[in-house]
Design a protein around this motif. Structure first.
Motif, PDB file in Angstrom:
ATOM      1  N   LEU A  57      33.503  49.002  26.547  1.00 54.77           N
ATOM      2  CA  LEU A  57      33.491  47.606  26.996  1.00 54.77           C
ATOM      3  C   LEU A  57      34.397  47.409  28.203  1.00 54.77           C
ATOM      4  CD1 LEU A  57      32.871  44.576  26.703  1.00 54.77           C
ATOM      5  CD2 LEU A  57      34.701  44.452  25.001  1.00 54.77           C
ATOM      6  N   TRP A  58      35.609  47.965  28.150  1.00 58.10           N
ATOM      7  CA  TRP A  58      36.542  47.758  29.257  1.00 58.10           C
ATOM      8  C   TRP A  58      36.163  48.578  30.490  1.00 58.10           C
ATOM      9  CZ3 TRP A  58      39.371  43.678  29.621  1.00 58.10           C
ATOM     10  CH2 TRP A  58      39.701  42.989  28.460  1.00 58.10           C
ATOM     11  N   LEU A  59      35.577  49.758  30.293  1.00 56.59           N
ATOM     12  CA  LEU A  59      35.068  50.505  31.438  1.00 56.59           C
ATOM     13  C   LEU A  59      33.911  49.755  32.088  1.00 56.59           C
ATOM     14  CD1 LEU A  59      35.114  54.197  30.137  1.00 56.59           C
ATOM     15  CD2 LEU A  59      36.593  53.183  31.886  1.00 56.59           C
ATOM     16  N   TRP A  60      33.045  49.170  31.268  1.00 55.07           N
ATOM     17  CA  TRP A  60      31.923  48.383  31.788  1.00 55.07           C
ATOM     18  C   TRP A  60      32.439  47.211  32.607  1.00 55.07           C
ATOM     19  CZ3 TRP A  60      29.580  43.750  32.213  1.00 55.07           C
ATOM     20  CH2 TRP A  60      28.204  43.733  32.464  1.00 55.07           C
ATOM     21  N   ARG A  61      33.390  46.473  32.045  1.00 56.63           N
ATOM     22  CA  ARG A  61      33.957  45.333  32.762  1.00 56.63           C
ATOM     23  C   ARG A  61      34.620  45.765  34.057  1.00 56.63           C
ATOM     24  NH1 ARG A  61      36.752  42.156  27.625  1.00 56.63           N
ATOM     25  NH2 ARG A  61      34.935  40.852  27.087  1.00 56.63           N
ATOM     26  N   GLY A  62      35.372  46.871  33.992  1.00 55.54           N
ATOM     27  CA  GLY A  62      36.045  47.348  35.193  1.00 55.54           C
ATOM     28  C   GLY A  62      35.072  47.759  36.284  1.00 55.54           C
ATOM     29  N   ALA A  63      34.005  48.459  35.909  1.00 54.95           N
ATOM     30  CA  ALA A  63      33.015  48.898  36.892  1.00 54.95           C
ATOM     31  C   ALA A  63      32.308  47.699  37.533  1.00 54.95           C
ATOM     32  CB  ALA A  63      31.996  49.817  36.213  1.00 54.95           C
ATOM     33  N   VAL A  64      31.957  46.721  36.722  1.00 55.68           N
ATOM     34  CA  VAL A  64      31.283  45.532  37.258  1.00 55.68           C
ATOM     35  C   VAL A  64      32.223  44.767  38.188  1.00 55.68           C
ATOM     36  CG1 VAL A  64      30.300  43.274  36.657  1.00 55.68           C
ATOM     37  CG2 VAL A  64      29.651  45.312  35.362  1.00 55.68           C
ATOM     38  N   PHE A  65      33.485  44.626  37.782  1.00 54.47           N
ATOM     39  CA  PHE A  65      34.440  43.921  38.644  1.00 54.47           C
ATOM     40  C   PHE A  65      34.586  44.629  39.999  1.00 54.47           C
ATOM     41  CE2 PHE A  65      38.712  43.324  40.354  1.00 54.47           C
ATOM     42  CZ  PHE A  65      38.741  41.937  40.480  1.00 54.47           C
ATOM     43  N   LEU A  66      34.665  45.966  39.984  1.00 48.83           N
ATOM     44  CA  LEU A  66      34.806  46.704  41.248  1.00 48.83           C
ATOM     45  C   LEU A  66      33.593  46.498  42.147  1.00 48.83           C
ATOM     46  CD1 LEU A  66      36.406  50.075  40.075  1.00 48.83           C
ATOM     47  CD2 LEU A  66      37.479  48.275  41.447  1.00 48.83           C
ATOM     48  N   ILE A  67      32.401  46.498  41.560  1.00 48.52           N
ATOM     49  CA  ILE A  67      31.184  46.273  42.342  1.00 48.52           C
ATOM     50  C   ILE A  67      31.200  44.869  42.951  1.00 48.52           C
ATOM     51  CG2 ILE A  67      28.674  45.997  42.209  1.00 48.52           C
ATOM     52  CD1 ILE A  67      28.731  48.182  40.012  1.00 48.52           C
ATOM     53  N   LEU A  68      31.545  43.865  42.140  1.00 40.67           N
ATOM     54  CA  LEU A  68      31.561  42.484  42.640  1.00 40.67           C
ATOM     55  C   LEU A  68      32.679  42.280  43.658  1.00 40.67           C
ATOM     56  CD1 LEU A  68      30.918  40.543  39.290  1.00 40.67           C
ATOM     57  CD2 LEU A  68      29.265  41.167  41.057  1.00 40.67           C
ATOM     58  N   TRP A  69      33.792  42.969  43.457  1.00 33.88           N
ATOM     59  CA  TRP A  69      34.895  42.881  44.415  1.00 33.88           C
ATOM     60  C   TRP A  69      34.506  43.499  45.752  1.00 33.88           C
ATOM     61  CZ3 TRP A  69      38.356  46.740  46.405  1.00 33.88           C
ATOM     62  CH2 TRP A  69      39.453  46.211  47.096  1.00 33.88           C
ATOM     63  N   GLN A  70      33.824  44.642  45.705  1.00 32.34           N
ATOM     64  CA  GLN A  70      33.356  45.263  46.943  1.00 32.34           C
ATOM     65  C   GLN A  70      32.358  44.377  47.677  1.00 32.34           C
ATOM     66  OE1 GLN A  70      34.099  48.116  48.613  1.00 32.34           O
ATOM     67  NE2 GLN A  70      35.796  48.507  47.204  1.00 32.34           N
ATOM     68  N   LEU A  71      31.539  43.672  46.923  1.00 33.42           N
ATOM     69  CA  LEU A  71      30.559  42.755  47.524  1.00 33.42           C
ATOM     70  C   LEU A  71      31.192  41.424  47.920  1.00 33.42           C
ATOM     71  CD1 LEU A  71      27.565  43.352  45.066  1.00 33.42           C
ATOM     72  CD2 LEU A  71      27.760  44.188  47.415  1.00 33.42           C
ATOM     73  N   GLN A  72      32.466  41.233  47.552  1.00 28.82           N
ATOM     74  CA  GLN A  72      33.224  40.014  47.867  1.00 28.82           C
ATOM     75  C   GLN A  72      32.593  38.759  47.261  1.00 28.82           C
ATOM     76  OE1 GLN A  72      33.968  39.803  52.099  1.00 28.82           O
ATOM     77  NE2 GLN A  72      34.923  41.821  52.163  1.00 28.82           N
ATOM     78  N   ILE A  73      32.054  38.904  46.054  1.00 32.80           N
ATOM     79  CA  ILE A  73      31.451  37.750  45.373  1.00 32.80           C
ATOM     80  C   ILE A  73      32.066  37.525  43.992  1.00 32.80           C
ATOM     81  CG2 ILE A  73      29.260  38.040  46.610  1.00 32.80           C
ATOM     82  CD1 ILE A  73      28.075  39.183  44.003  1.00 32.80           C
ATOM     83  N   TRP A  74      33.105  38.303  43.640  1.00 33.81           N
ATOM     84  CA  TRP A  74      33.649  38.243  42.291  1.00 33.81           C
ATOM     85  C   TRP A  74      34.163  36.858  41.942  1.00 33.81           C
ATOM     86  CZ3 TRP A  74      38.631  36.684  41.543  1.00 33.81           C
ATOM     87  CH2 TRP A  74      39.465  36.693  42.673  1.00 33.81           C
ATOM     88  N   TRP A  75      34.683  36.131  42.924  1.00 38.13           N
ATOM     89  CA  TRP A  75      35.351  34.861  42.668  1.00 38.13           C
ATOM     90  C   TRP A  75      34.402  33.768  42.175  1.00 38.13           C
ATOM     91  CZ3 TRP A  75      33.835  30.717  45.723  1.00 38.13           C
ATOM     92  CH2 TRP A  75      33.097  31.047  46.860  1.00 38.13           C
ATOM     93  N   TRP A  76      33.100  33.895  42.478  1.00 36.11           N
ATOM     94  CA  TRP A  76      32.132  32.934  41.927  1.00 36.11           C
ATOM     95  C   TRP A  76      31.152  33.586  40.954  1.00 36.11           C
ATOM     96  CZ3 TRP A  76      27.042  33.998  42.728  1.00 36.11           C
ATOM     97  CH2 TRP A  76      26.690  34.787  43.830  1.00 36.11           C
TER      98      TRP A  76
END
Length: 321
Positions: free
Chosen positions: A198-217
């Protein structure tokens, strides 16, 4: 829990094997899981979700600000709708209907369904198999879950009251958040691998969204959809299943309602409880095998709650319709 996870799982496996042995011909013809069929359906759900995020990313940069609230609301509805569909596919995996390889079935169900929703396979399986074994009795754990929702599932209720609660739930009213948080806690990962996953999944998704610069929304959008549209559609679905009966309603549902809140043939719930070893795509076929129980339009089921005697949490010992 009085029993260990392993002991309970062994009991469930025996329960499932007994059902299959008593319906060997039916299982041979309709019951064997086909992974690619499950995978196509879950990927279709995720493609819709990813498509909505892409459109929202484009809208944030190209659409007038005064239009964005309405666009975000539509996005929440669509994402919540597919979150509900994803949970239904997780339910399929809970019955080990995603793959014939047990460990692989459990992993892909967690990866594509339960981890994105913040929960885990094992605890939900413990809960759900008890629901199947003890349906309509005091041992049915769904009874306790409905108590949490009290008085939402008390009857009598008119169809208008049910629909009004559904619509208010779409904008976050009528207790959806409380029930969602309780469900996430109750079905949290139970094993070491599930917690790590679960935490690896969350971490991977956060990194992808952070790279795309859309994590904040993008992340708030997911959770808002889960607590509003998803939970409202899930609660509305519950009214079509076991409320008003100690068994299961056997219903017919128009196409628009299947699209709105009853995806992946989950409305064939009577058939599912009769033959819970059969994947959802074969439930329309097995429906034709038993005509002894009347099929009722779902609208009539909802109408029946208005004329019921008073019952707490919607548990009734006789069928209303």
């Amino acid at each position: 829990m009085n029993k260990s996870l392993r002991e309970t799982e062994i009991e469930f496996l025996r329960y499932e094997e007994d059902k299959i042995n008593h319906n060997a011909d039916l299982y041979k013809r309709y019951g064997k899981p086909i992974f690619w069929r499950w995978l196509i359906n879950i990927l279709a759900d995720w493609i819709v979700v990813i498509g909505v995020y892409w459109l929202m990313s484009w809208s944030n940069n190209n659409v007038s600000y005064w239009l964005l609230p309405g666009i975000y609301f539509i996005a929440i509805l669509v994402i919540g709708n597919r979150q509900h569909a994803i949970s239904v596919m997780g339910h399929e995996g809970t019955h080990r209907l995603a793959s014939q390889i047990r460990w692989f079935n459990d992993f892909v169900t967690d990866f594509f369904c339960w981890w994105p929703l913040g929960t885990g396979f094992k605890r939900f399986r413990l809960f759900h198999m008890e629901h199947h074994r003890y349906l309509g009795t005091e041992l049915d754990p769904e009874y306790g879950k409905k108590v949490i929702s009290d008085p939402i599932f008390d009857i009598p209720k008119t169809k208008g009251q049910i629909v009004r609660r559904f619509l208010l739930g779409l904008i976050g009213f009528h207790g959806g958040w409380k029930e969602l948080f309780a469900a996430i806690w109750d079905f949290r990962p139970i094993t070491f691998y599930e917690n790590i996953g679960l935490w690896l999944w969350r971490g991977a998704v956060f990194l992808i969204l952070w790279q795309l610069q859309i994590w904040w929304w993008a992340i708030p959008l997911w959770f808002i959809a889960q607590g509003t549209a998803f939970w409202s559609m899930f609660r509305l679905r519950l009214w079509t299943e076991h409320v008003g009966t100690s068994e299961t309603h056997r219903v017919w549902v128009p196409l628009w309602q299947r699209i709105l809140y009853l995806p992946h043939y989950v409305w064939l719930h009577w058939e599912h409880h009769q033959w819970d070893f059969i994947p959802f795509w074969n439930l329309p076929k097995v429906r034709l095998l038993n005509q002894s129980v009347k099929i009722i339009p779902v609208g009539e089921v909802l109408d029946s709650y208005a004329t019921s005697h008073f019952y707490k949490t919607g548990i009734v010992r006789e069928t209303l319709v």
